[in-house]
Design a protein around this motif. Structure first.
Motif, PDB file in Angstrom:
ATOM      1  N   UNK A 224       0.721  -0.782   0.088  1.00 35.66           N
ATOM      2  CA  UNK A 224      -0.043  -0.008  -0.013  1.00 35.66           C
ATOM      3  C   UNK A 224       0.589   1.570   0.079  1.00 35.66           C
ATOM      4  N   UNK A 225       1.850   1.330   0.842  1.00 32.72           N
ATOM      5  CA  UNK A 225       2.738   2.941   1.380  1.00 32.72           C
ATOM      6  C   UNK A 225       3.328   2.776  -0.143  1.00 32.72           C
ATOM      7  N   UNK A 226       4.000   1.552  -0.377  1.00 29.46           N
ATOM      8  CA  UNK A 226       4.679   1.451  -1.604  1.00 29.46           C
ATOM      9  C   UNK A 226       4.034   2.793  -2.760  1.00 29.46           C
ATOM     10  N   UNK A 227       2.706   1.780  -3.453  1.00 30.25           N
ATOM     11  CA  UNK A 227       2.074   1.637  -4.797  1.00 30.25           C
ATOM     12  C   UNK A 227       1.628   3.955  -4.178  1.00 30.25           C
ATOM     13  N   UNK A 228       1.034   4.107  -3.463  1.00 30.66           N
ATOM     14  CA  UNK A 228       0.904   5.186  -2.881  1.00 30.66           C
ATOM     15  C   UNK A 228       1.847   6.053  -3.367  1.00 30.66           C
ATOM     16  N   UNK A 229       2.904   5.788  -2.920  1.00 32.57           N
ATOM     17  CA  UNK A 229       4.669   6.849  -3.268  1.00 32.57           C
ATOM     18  C   UNK A 229       4.727   6.728  -4.858  1.00 32.57           C
ATOM     19  N   UNK A 230       4.806   5.759  -5.261  1.00 31.16           N
ATOM     20  CA  UNK A 230       5.024   5.480  -6.076  1.00 31.16           C
ATOM     21  C   UNK A 230       4.001   6.642  -8.035  1.00 31.16           C
ATOM     22  N   UNK A 231       2.610   5.746  -7.289  1.00 33.08           N
ATOM     23  CA  UNK A 231       1.570   6.535  -7.873  1.00 33.08           C
ATOM     24  C   UNK A 231       1.955   8.375  -7.560  1.00 33.08           C
ATOM     25  N   UNK A 232       2.575   9.102  -6.712  1.00 34.29           N
ATOM     26  CA  UNK A 232       2.443  10.723  -6.433  1.00 34.29           C
ATOM     27  C   UNK A 232       3.790  10.523  -6.656  1.00 34.29           C
ATOM     28  N   UNK A 233       4.966  10.017  -6.873  1.00 39.13           N
ATOM     29  CA  UNK A 233       6.633  10.439  -7.339  1.00 39.13           C
ATOM     30  C   UNK A 233       6.609  10.233  -8.741  1.00 39.13           C
ATOM     31  N   UNK A 234       5.364   9.184  -8.852  1.00 41.03           N
ATOM     32  CA  UNK A 234       5.137   9.710 -10.727  1.00 41.03           C
ATOM     33  C   UNK A 234       6.552   9.179 -11.498  1.00 41.03           C
ATOM     34  N   UNK A 235       7.835   8.003 -10.837  1.00 42.59           N
ATOM     35  CA  UNK A 235       8.472   7.771 -11.476  1.00 42.59           C
ATOM     36  C   UNK A 235       9.089   6.412 -11.177  1.00 42.59           C
ATOM     37  N   UNK A 236       9.807   5.600 -11.211  1.00 42.10           N
ATOM     38  CA  UNK A 236      10.606   4.801 -11.295  1.00 42.10           C
ATOM     39  C   UNK A 236      11.733   4.769 -10.409  1.00 42.10           C
ATOM     40  N   UNK A 237      12.198   4.371  -9.625  1.00 42.49           N
ATOM     41  CA  UNK A 237      13.182   4.602  -8.711  1.00 42.49           C
ATOM     42  C   UNK A 237      14.594   3.335  -8.932  1.00 42.49           C
ATOM     43  N   UNK A 238      15.608   3.255  -9.589  1.00 39.69           N
ATOM     44  CA  UNK A 238      16.106   2.454  -9.622  1.00 39.69           C
ATOM     45  C   UNK A 238      17.031   1.118  -8.803  1.00 39.69           C
ATOM     46  N   UNK A 239      17.249   2.279  -7.503  1.00 40.37           N
ATOM     47  CA  UNK A 239      17.806   1.861  -6.540  1.00 40.37           C
ATOM     48  C   UNK A 239      16.866   1.217  -5.565  1.00 40.37           C
ATOM     49  N   UNK A 240      15.250   1.336  -5.989  1.00 37.58           N
ATOM     50  CA  UNK A 240      14.158   0.735  -5.228  1.00 37.58           C
ATOM     51  C   UNK A 240      14.013  -1.057  -5.569  1.00 37.58           C
ATOM     52  N   UNK A 241      14.511  -0.425  -7.018  1.00 36.33           N
ATOM     53  CA  UNK A 241      14.264  -1.688  -8.129  1.00 36.33           C
ATOM     54  C   UNK A 241      15.389  -2.983  -8.439  1.00 36.33           C
ATOM     55  N   UNK A 242      16.372  -2.115  -7.220  1.00 31.31           N
ATOM     56  CA  UNK A 242      17.770  -3.030  -6.783  1.00 31.31           C
ATOM     57  C   UNK A 242      17.949  -3.527  -5.432  1.00 31.31           C
ATOM     58  N   UNK A 243      17.131  -3.176  -4.861  1.00 34.24           N
ATOM     59  CA  UNK A 243      16.800  -3.452  -3.517  1.00 34.24           C
ATOM     60  C   UNK A 243      16.341  -5.056  -3.343  1.00 34.24           C
ATOM     61  N   UNK A 244      14.383  -4.929  -4.233  1.00 34.55           N
ATOM     62  CA  UNK A 244      14.158  -5.975  -4.579  1.00 34.55           C
ATOM     63  C   UNK A 244      15.176  -7.249  -4.845  1.00 34.55           C
ATOM     64  N   UNK A 245      15.726  -6.310  -5.766  1.00 35.94           N
ATOM     65  CA  UNK A 245      16.332  -7.810  -6.036  1.00 35.94           C
ATOM     66  C   UNK A 245      17.594  -8.502  -5.566  1.00 35.94           C
ATOM     67  N   UNK A 246      18.045  -7.800  -4.780  1.00 36.39           N
ATOM     68  CA  UNK A 246      19.139  -8.486  -3.920  1.00 36.39           C
ATOM     69  C   UNK A 246      18.684  -8.587  -2.789  1.00 36.39           C
ATOM     70  N   UNK A 247      17.471  -8.036  -1.757  1.00 38.13           N
ATOM     71  CA  UNK A 247      16.800  -8.573  -0.449  1.00 38.13           C
ATOM     72  C   UNK A 247      16.155 -10.515  -0.125  1.00 38.13           C
TER      73      UNK A 247
END
Ligand SMILES: [Zn+2]
Length: 247
Positions: A224-247
């Motif tokens: 919920x928090x990530x969806x709301x955050x990304x909806x209102x920043x309206x962009x992708x974060x490569x660092x977020x994608x990277x965190x998801x790939x290593x966590x």
């Protein structure tokens, strides 16, 4: 003119032979770009204090519209972030998020407190990474003007809606029975997720991460928090994608 201020280094880049250009979020001047001459030379006193993810005491020299480092001393090094790639990548995402959402030279100490407390919690393993991330995203996005209204159902006014639904697009809450498809992208939540969201939004900048939630509900809160955050920043974060790939 000299300016004494504390500041967090959001990012750094090498410049020329041994100089660094740093993006600094300061207490006094908000986000600024600062040059640190010779910071990468072997004899530099500022090598550690001008590194990414370091909170330092600065004396800045402000001349002709440009800032440079006169003196810098480490205040908090966040050691725990530097030896763990998942923590490090999540911390870099936090810095990217603050960088994207803050305006150059607009002082906003609340943003600084939000990220410093998240980095401290992450560095010291005070809570799970999912929990720190969710709380950080919701607190930061509301601090920059997208504060969701989760007090009551936006249709019937019920304060504790049964089967609550969170409307991602307009940041409001409603009951399952009041919800319609016209309300756009929405996520079904439950009582404990709603309680956690209310806690994050209403608590002070020091305690906003310290709540308890079960692991299953944590996954839903995180979504919920990530969806709301990304909806209102309206962009992708490569660092977020990277965190998801290593966590
Ligand atoms: Zn309702």
């Amino acid at each position: 003119m000299y300016i004494n201020t504390k500041g967090l280094i959001l990012k750094e880049a090498r410049y020329k032979e041994a100089d660094r250009i740093i993006t600094l979020f300061t207490e006094k001047c908000g986000k600024i770009t600062v040059s640190a001459h010779g910071a990468l030379s072997k004899r530099s006193k500022y090598s550690a204090s001008t590194q990414s993810l370091t909170y330092s005491d600065f004396v800045l020299d402000y001349r002709k519209g440009k800032y440079s480092v006169k003196e810098a001393t480490v205040s908090e090094y966040f050691t725990g972030l530097r030896t763990d790639i998942t923590k490090y990548s999540l911390a870099c995402y936090f810095c990217d998020a603050v960088d994207v959402l803050s305006i150059e030279e607009a002082s906003d100490v609340s943003i600084l407190r939000i990220i410093l407390n998240a980095l401290y919690a992450l560095s010291n393993d005070l809570f799970s990474q999912e929990q720190i991330k969710a709380a950080f995203e919701l607190k930061l996005i509301s601090a920059v003007g997208f504060q969701p209204d989760v007090d009551s159902c936006c249709v019937c006014g019920a304060e504790d809606p049964e089967e609550p639904v969170f409307l991602i697009e307009n940041g409001r809450l409603c009951c399952r029975k009041c919800h319609t498809a016209a309300m756009g992208f929405s996520l079904n939540i439950d009582e404990s997720v709603l309680r956690a969201m209310r806690f994050i939004l209403s608590s002070n900048l020091k305690n906003y991460i310290s709540f308890r939630i079960s692991e299953d509900n944590m996954m839903l809160l995180s979504r919920v928090c990530e969806s709301f955050f990304l909806e209102h920043t309206d962009r992708r974060f490569s660092t977020l994608d990277y965190w998801k790939s290593v966590k």
